[in-house]
Design a protein around this motif. Structure first.
Motif, PDB file in Angstrom:
ATOM      1  N   GLY A 187      -8.786   1.146 -10.526  1.00  0.00           N
ATOM      2  CA  GLY A 187      -7.429   0.524 -10.203  1.00  0.00           C
ATOM      3  C   GLY A 187      -6.318   1.203  -9.519  1.00  0.00           C
ATOM      4  O   GLY A 187      -5.508   0.741  -8.656  1.00  0.00           O
ATOM      5  N   TYR A 188      -6.307   2.591  -9.515  1.00  0.00           N
ATOM      6  CA  TYR A 188      -5.472   3.368  -8.915  1.00  0.00           C
ATOM      7  C   TYR A 188      -5.948   3.344  -7.269  1.00  0.00           C
ATOM      8  O   TYR A 188      -5.052   3.231  -6.553  1.00  0.00           O
ATOM      9  CB  TYR A 188      -5.664   5.070  -9.525  1.00  0.00           C
ATOM     10  N   LEU A 189      -7.204   3.286  -7.152  1.00  0.00           N
ATOM     11  CA  LEU A 189      -7.630   3.307  -5.671  1.00  0.00           C
ATOM     12  C   LEU A 189      -7.091   2.058  -5.018  1.00  0.00           C
ATOM     13  O   LEU A 189      -6.832   1.807  -3.952  1.00  0.00           O
ATOM     14  CB  LEU A 189      -9.001   3.293  -5.562  1.00  0.00           C
ATOM     15  N   ARG A 190      -7.368   0.782  -5.734  1.00  0.00           N
ATOM     16  CA  ARG A 190      -6.629  -0.621  -5.233  1.00  0.00           C
ATOM     17  C   ARG A 190      -5.191  -0.391  -5.241  1.00  0.00           C
ATOM     18  O   ARG A 190      -4.637  -1.000  -4.290  1.00  0.00           O
ATOM     19  CB  ARG A 190      -7.229  -1.584  -6.350  1.00  0.00           C
ATOM     20  N   ALA A 191      -4.532   0.420  -5.822  1.00  0.00           N
ATOM     21  CA  ALA A 191      -3.077   0.653  -5.937  1.00  0.00           C
ATOM     22  C   ALA A 191      -2.725   1.247  -4.597  1.00  0.00           C
ATOM     23  O   ALA A 191      -1.692   0.976  -3.912  1.00  0.00           O
ATOM     24  CB  ALA A 191      -2.608   1.226  -7.107  1.00  0.00           C
ATOM     25  N   PHE A 192      -3.746   2.129  -4.258  1.00  0.00           N
ATOM     26  CA  PHE A 192      -3.408   2.744  -3.022  1.00  0.00           C
ATOM     27  C   PHE A 192      -3.679   2.148  -1.695  1.00  0.00           C
ATOM     28  O   PHE A 192      -2.737   2.120  -0.979  1.00  0.00           O
ATOM     29  CB  PHE A 192      -4.532   4.028  -2.647  1.00  0.00           C
ATOM     30  N   ALA A 193      -4.596   1.034  -1.837  1.00  0.00           N
ATOM     31  CA  ALA A 193      -4.799   0.307  -0.679  1.00  0.00           C
ATOM     32  C   ALA A 193      -3.648  -0.852  -0.656  1.00  0.00           C
ATOM     33  O   ALA A 193      -3.203  -1.243   0.563  1.00  0.00           O
ATOM     34  CB  ALA A 193      -6.142  -0.492  -1.073  1.00  0.00           C
ATOM     35  N   ARG A 194      -3.023  -1.238  -1.642  1.00  0.00           N
ATOM     36  CA  ARG A 194      -1.847  -1.979  -1.621  1.00  0.00           C
ATOM     37  C   ARG A 194      -0.646  -1.158  -1.197  1.00  0.00           C
ATOM     38  O   ARG A 194       0.174  -1.895  -0.256  1.00  0.00           O
ATOM     39  CB  ARG A 194      -1.579  -2.584  -2.849  1.00  0.00           C
ATOM     40  N   GLY A 195      -0.679   0.025  -1.551  1.00  0.00           N
ATOM     41  CA  GLY A 195       0.397   0.565  -1.137  1.00  0.00           C
ATOM     42  C   GLY A 195       0.467   0.900   0.556  1.00  0.00           C
ATOM     43  O   GLY A 195       1.442   1.004   1.052  1.00  0.00           O
ATOM     44  N   LEU A 196      -0.732   1.163   0.937  1.00  0.00           N
ATOM     45  CA  LEU A 196      -0.885   1.155   2.568  1.00  0.00           C
ATOM     46  C   LEU A 196      -0.458  -0.093   2.981  1.00  0.00           C
ATOM     47  O   LEU A 196       0.164  -0.196   4.025  1.00  0.00           O
ATOM     48  CB  LEU A 196      -2.262   1.788   2.713  1.00  0.00           C
ATOM     49  N   ALA A 197      -1.150  -1.300   2.526  1.00  0.00           N
ATOM     50  CA  ALA A 197      -0.763  -2.513   3.131  1.00  0.00           C
ATOM     51  C   ALA A 197       0.697  -2.856   3.135  1.00  0.00           C
ATOM     52  O   ALA A 197       1.282  -3.391   3.957  1.00  0.00           O
ATOM     53  CB  ALA A 197      -1.535  -3.748   2.118  1.00  0.00           C
ATOM     54  N   ASP A 198       1.344  -2.286   2.205  1.00  0.00           N
ATOM     55  CA  ASP A 198       2.660  -2.746   2.061  1.00  0.00           C
ATOM     56  C   ASP A 198       3.463  -2.134   3.190  1.00  0.00           C
ATOM     57  O   ASP A 198       4.725  -2.335   3.461  1.00  0.00           O
ATOM     58  CB  ASP A 198       3.264  -2.194   0.689  1.00  0.00           C
ATOM     59  N   ARG A 199       2.944  -0.852   3.723  1.00  0.00           N
ATOM     60  CA  ARG A 199       3.838   0.057   4.532  1.00  0.00           C
ATOM     61  C   ARG A 199       2.907  -0.158   6.038  1.00  0.00           C
ATOM     62  O   ARG A 199       3.041   0.531   6.861  1.00  0.00           O
ATOM     63  CB  ARG A 199       3.543   1.315   4.315  1.00  0.00           C
ATOM     64  N   GLN A 200       2.165  -1.222   6.223  1.00  0.00           N
ATOM     65  CA  GLN A 200       1.297  -1.435   7.180  1.00  0.00           C
ATOM     66  C   GLN A 200       2.158  -1.248   8.449  1.00  0.00           C
ATOM     67  O   GLN A 200       1.716  -0.373   9.371  1.00  0.00           O
ATOM     68  CB  GLN A 200       0.623  -2.462   7.214  1.00  0.00           C
ATOM     69  N   GLU A 201       3.249  -1.834   8.882  1.00  0.00           N
ATOM     70  CA  GLU A 201       3.930  -1.924  10.159  1.00  0.00           C
ATOM     71  C   GLU A 201       4.621  -0.476  10.368  1.00  0.00           C
ATOM     72  O   GLU A 201       4.643  -0.222  11.349  1.00  0.00           O
ATOM     73  CB  GLU A 201       4.945  -3.135  10.033  1.00  0.00           C
ATOM     74  N   ALA A 202       4.944   0.032   9.400  1.00  0.00           N
ATOM     75  CA  ALA A 202       5.725   1.427   9.505  1.00  0.00           C
ATOM     76  C   ALA A 202       4.438   2.473   9.838  1.00  0.00           C
ATOM     77  O   ALA A 202       4.762   3.313  10.917  1.00  0.00           O
ATOM     78  CB  ALA A 202       6.378   1.862   8.339  1.00  0.00           C
ATOM     79  N   LEU A 203       3.220   2.460   9.122  1.00  0.00           N
ATOM     80  CA  LEU A 203       2.208   3.161   9.518  1.00  0.00           C
ATOM     81  C   LEU A 203       1.754   3.252  11.070  1.00  0.00           C
ATOM     82  O   LEU A 203       1.289   3.968  11.517  1.00  0.00           O
ATOM     83  CB  LEU A 203       1.441   3.147   8.528  1.00  0.00           C
ATOM     84  N   VAL A 204       1.621   1.875  11.425  1.00  0.00           N
ATOM     85  CA  VAL A 204       1.366   1.599  12.758  1.00  0.00           C
ATOM     86  C   VAL A 204       2.086   2.280  13.774  1.00  0.00           C
ATOM     87  O   VAL A 204       1.829   2.685  14.718  1.00  0.00           O
ATOM     88  CB  VAL A 204       1.344   0.103  13.137  1.00  0.00           C
ATOM     89  N   ASP A 205       3.501   2.132  13.445  1.00  0.00           N
ATOM     90  CA  ASP A 205       4.477   2.520  14.243  1.00  0.00           C
ATOM     91  C   ASP A 205       4.441   4.208  14.363  1.00  0.00           C
ATOM     92  O   ASP A 205       4.490   4.716  15.487  1.00  0.00           O
ATOM     93  CB  ASP A 205       5.895   2.321  13.853  1.00  0.00           C
ATOM     94  N   GLU A 241      -5.275  -0.255  18.414  1.00  0.00           N
ATOM     95  CA  GLU A 241      -5.975   0.872  17.665  1.00  0.00           C
ATOM     96  C   GLU A 241      -5.151   1.418  16.588  1.00  0.00           C
ATOM     97  O   GLU A 241      -5.868   1.622  15.394  1.00  0.00           O
ATOM     98  CB  GLU A 241      -6.137   1.984  18.620  1.00  0.00           C
ATOM     99  N   ALA A 242      -3.853   1.471  16.522  1.00  0.00           N
ATOM    100  CA  ALA A 242      -3.316   2.064  15.334  1.00  0.00           C
ATOM    101  C   ALA A 242      -3.478   0.927  14.168  1.00  0.00           C
ATOM    102  O   ALA A 242      -3.382   1.184  12.992  1.00  0.00           O
ATOM    103  CB  ALA A 242      -1.825   1.952  15.750  1.00  0.00           C
ATOM    104  N   GLU A 243      -3.511  -0.622  14.522  1.00  0.00           N
ATOM    105  CA  GLU A 243      -3.620  -1.255  13.349  1.00  0.00           C
ATOM    106  C   GLU A 243      -5.114  -1.411  13.046  1.00  0.00           C
ATOM    107  O   GLU A 243      -5.270  -1.440  11.560  1.00  0.00           O
ATOM    108  CB  GLU A 243      -3.546  -2.928  14.114  1.00  0.00           C
ATOM    109  N   ILE A 244      -6.179  -1.120  13.611  1.00  0.00           N
ATOM    110  CA  ILE A 244      -7.620  -0.529  13.084  1.00  0.00           C
ATOM    111  C   ILE A 244      -7.588   0.602  12.044  1.00  0.00           C
ATOM    112  O   ILE A 244      -8.278   0.602  11.212  1.00  0.00           O
ATOM    113  CB  ILE A 244      -8.435  -0.398  14.424  1.00  0.00           C
TER     114      ILE A 244
END
Length: 485
Positions: free
Chosen positions: A74-92, A104-107
Motif C-alpha cells: 500500500g505504501y508503494l502504491r502511494a509512492f506511485a500516486r505521489g509521483l503521478a500527482d507531481r508528474q508535470e513538475a517532475l518532467v519540468d 524522454e522526461a515523461e518516459i
C-alpha cells in the motif's frame, strides 16, 4: 504542484521521517545544461548526516520488516500516486536540469511510477509465499524456506537517470522489508528529494526511507556505515571499484550496475527502417548518456552503405537544442565535466584521422553543453572510441561477413551490459541474441525496459540484477529451517 517548489530547497537531508539542515560546508550548484546558468543552490549533507540516517534506518528496520507485506504494498502504491500527482513538475525538472526532451522526461517519470506499482504487486503476495516446504531425502526431517529482508541498505545513484535508478532500488528494497539511505547525485539532486516529500505525505514510518545530498564524502560514508547490510551502487566502473573495495572490508553483499560498450548487430536481411530506428535510439536517446548505449554498430558488409547513408541523413536532421524548444529531439550533455570529456574524445579522433561521417564536434557559439550527433566509420577495434565508454552521442561502426565474426567482434569487450540485434530471420536472430554475452538483449526493437525485465550485466558491467523478481530477491536473504517431521 509547481516545479518552482522543487527548485527551492532549504533542507535537503531527509532522515528519521523529517527534513533537516545538512551538515555539509558547501552549496551544490545545479546547472541548466542548455544555458550554463545556475538554477538552484542546494545545501549539502555530510558524513554526519549519513551517520544519523543510517541510525534511523537501523532503528526502523525491526518494525518495518514485520509490517504485513500487503501494507508495504500500500505504501508503494502511494509512492506511485505521489509521483503521478507531481508528474508535470517532475518532467519540468528533468528537462531543466538533465536537458532531456519532453518525451524522454515523461518516459522517466512514467518508468518510476510503473516500478513502484510493479513492486507493490510483488509485495502483495510475499507473506503468503513464506515457509515453502522442502522434503528432505530420508524422510525424517522437513524443511521450510523463508525469504527475509537483509536489513538497512545504503544506495548511491547517478546523474543520468535520476528518479528512475532510485525507483529501481527503493521500490524493491521497501517491498522486501528493508530500510534505506540513499545518496543523490551532487549534479542532479533536486528531483529525487521528492521521495522524501512523498514519504512524509503518505505517513511512511520514520526511518524507513532516508535521503542525503552531497558529494564524494557522503558516498564514502555510505560505504563505511556499519549499520548497512548491503550497498547498491549505479555509476561508473572507476567509482564502482572504489565502492566494492570499501564494502569488501566488511564482506557485505553488494550490487553494482556499471558501464557498457554495447554492440548492435544488423544483418544484411534486416528491415532498413527498423534498423535505423534501433541504431538511432540506441545511441542518441538521452544524448548517448546511457550505460546501455549501443555505441558499437556491427553491420553486415552488404547493408553497410544503405544503413550508414540513412543514419547520416537522420543524424544531420536531428534537432539538437534546449528541450524547451519546439521539435527538439536531442538535448545537451547534462554536466560540463562530461561535455568536456566527450570533446576530448572527438578532438583525439580528429587528430588521429578517424573517418567521421557526420558530427564530430560541439555546437559552435552556444553556452550549453551541446554535442553534434556523431558517426565514425570503420573504427579500428583497438581504438579508444571503439573500446571505451564515451557516454555521449558518438557511434563507432564496423562491418562483418559471417555471424561468427559478428559475435566475435560483439563480445570482444570487457563489458557485457546489453546488446541489440536487427535481423529478419527469427532463428538467426535468436542465435545472435543467444551468442551475445550481455544481460539484456533487444531483437528488432528499440531499447524498452519494463519493470518485469532483468537489468544488469556480465563481465565488468556489474554484479547482481535490478528489476523483475530478481531485483526483489537482491534485497532478501534465504533462510532454511529444518525440523523433525
Amino acid at each position: 504542484m509547481s516545479s518552482n517548489s522543487l527548485f527551492d530547497r532549504n533542507k535537503t537531508v531527509f532522515a528519521g521521517g523529517c527534513w533537516r539542515d545538512g551538515s555539509g560546508q558547501d552549496l551544490l550548484k545545479v546547472f541548466n545544461p542548455s544555458t550554463g546558468e545556475v538554477v538552484a543552490k542546494v545545501p549539502s549533507g555530510g558524513p554526519s548526516d549519513v551517520d544519523d540516517a543510517a541510525a534511523a534506518a537501523a532503528n526502523a528496520f525491526g518494525s518495518w520488516k514485520s509490517v504485513p507485506s500487503v501494507t508495504r504494498a500500500g505504501y508503494l502504491r502511494a509512492f506511485a500516486r505521489g509521483l503521478a500527482d507531481r508528474q508535470e513538475a517532475l518532467v519540468d525538472v528533468q528537462m531543466t536540469v538533465n536537458g532531456k526532451p519532453r518525451l524522454e522526461a515523461e518516459i522517466d517519470v512514467g518508468d518510476a511510477i510503473a516500478t513502484f506499482d510493479y513492486y507493490a504487486g510483488l509485495a502483495d503476495g510475499l507473506d503468503e509465499r513464506q515457509d515453502a516446504p522442502v522434503i528432505h531425502a530420508g524422510g525424517e526431517h522437513l524443511g521450510r524456506v523463508r525469504h527475509e529482508a537483509l536489513g538497512p541498505v545504503g544506495m548511491i545513484v547517478p546523474w543520468n537517470f535520476p528518479l528512475v535508478t532510485s525507483a529501481w532500488k527503493i521500490a524493491p528494497a521497501l517491498a522486501a522489508g528493508c530500510t534505506a539511505v540513499m545518496k543523490t547525485s551532487e549534479f542532479t539532486p533536486l528531483i529525487e528529494l521528492v521521495y522524501g516529500d512523498i514519504a512524509a505525505e503518505i505517513g511512511l514510518p520514520a526511518g524507513v526511507l532516508n535521503i542525503v545530498t552531497g558529494g564524494a564524502d557522503v558516498g564514502i560514508a555510505i560505504t563505511e556505515a556499519p549499520e548497512f547490510r548491503k550497498v547498491s551502487f549505479t555509476g561508473s566502473n572507476m567509482v564502482g571499484a572504489k565502492v566494492m573495495q570499501a564494502v569488501a572490508k566488511r564482506c557485505l553483499p553488494i550490487a553494482l550496475e556499471l558501464g557498457g560498450k554495447s554492440p548492435i548487430i544488423v544483418t544484411e536481411d534486416a528491415d532498413l527502417e527498423t534498423a535505423l530506428d534501433c541504431v538511432m535510439g540506441g545511441i542518441y536517446f538521452n544524448a548517448g548518456q546511457m550505460c546501455s548505449a549501443t555505441s558499437r554498430l556491427i553491420v553486415h558488409d552488404d547493408l553497410e552503405a544503405k544503413l550508414l547513408e540513412g543514419l547520416v541523413e537522420r543524424s544531420r536532421a536531428t534537432k539538437v537544442a534546449s528541450p524547451f524548444e519546439e521539435g527538439t529531439e536531442m538535448g545537451p550533455i547534462t554536466t560540463r565535466a562530461q561535455f568536456d570529456k566527450i570533446r576530448e574524445y572527438l578532438d583525439q579522433a580528429c587528430s588521429q584521422g578517424l573517418d567521421c561521417l557526420t558530427g564530430g564536434k560541439a555546437q559552435a557559439d552556444c553556452a550549453g553543453n551541446f554535442i553534434e550527433p556523431t558517426i565514425y566509420r570503420n573504427v579500428p577495434h583497438e581504438h579508444h572510441i571503439w573500446r571505451e565508454e564515451v557516454f555521449g552521442p558518438v557511434l563507432a561502426t564496423t562491418t562483418f561477413r559471417s555471424d561468427e565474426e559478428a559475435l566475435r567482434i560483439a563480445n570482444d569487450t570487457r563489458y557485457g551490459l546489453v546488446g541489440s540485434v536487427v535481423c529478419s530471420d527469427p532463428d538467426r536472430g535468436k542465435a545472435l541474441c543467444d551468442g551475445i554475452a550481455a544481460g539484456q538483449i533487444w531483437l528488432n526493437t528499440p531499447q524498452i525496459v519494463y519493470p518485469e525485465s532483468a537489468w544488469g550485466g556480465f563481465k565488468a558491467s556489474g554484479i547482481g540484477r535490478e528489476l523483475g523478481p530478481w531485483g526483489l530477491s537482491g534485497f532478501q536473504g534465504v533462510k532454511h529451517v529444518t525440523a523433525p517431521c
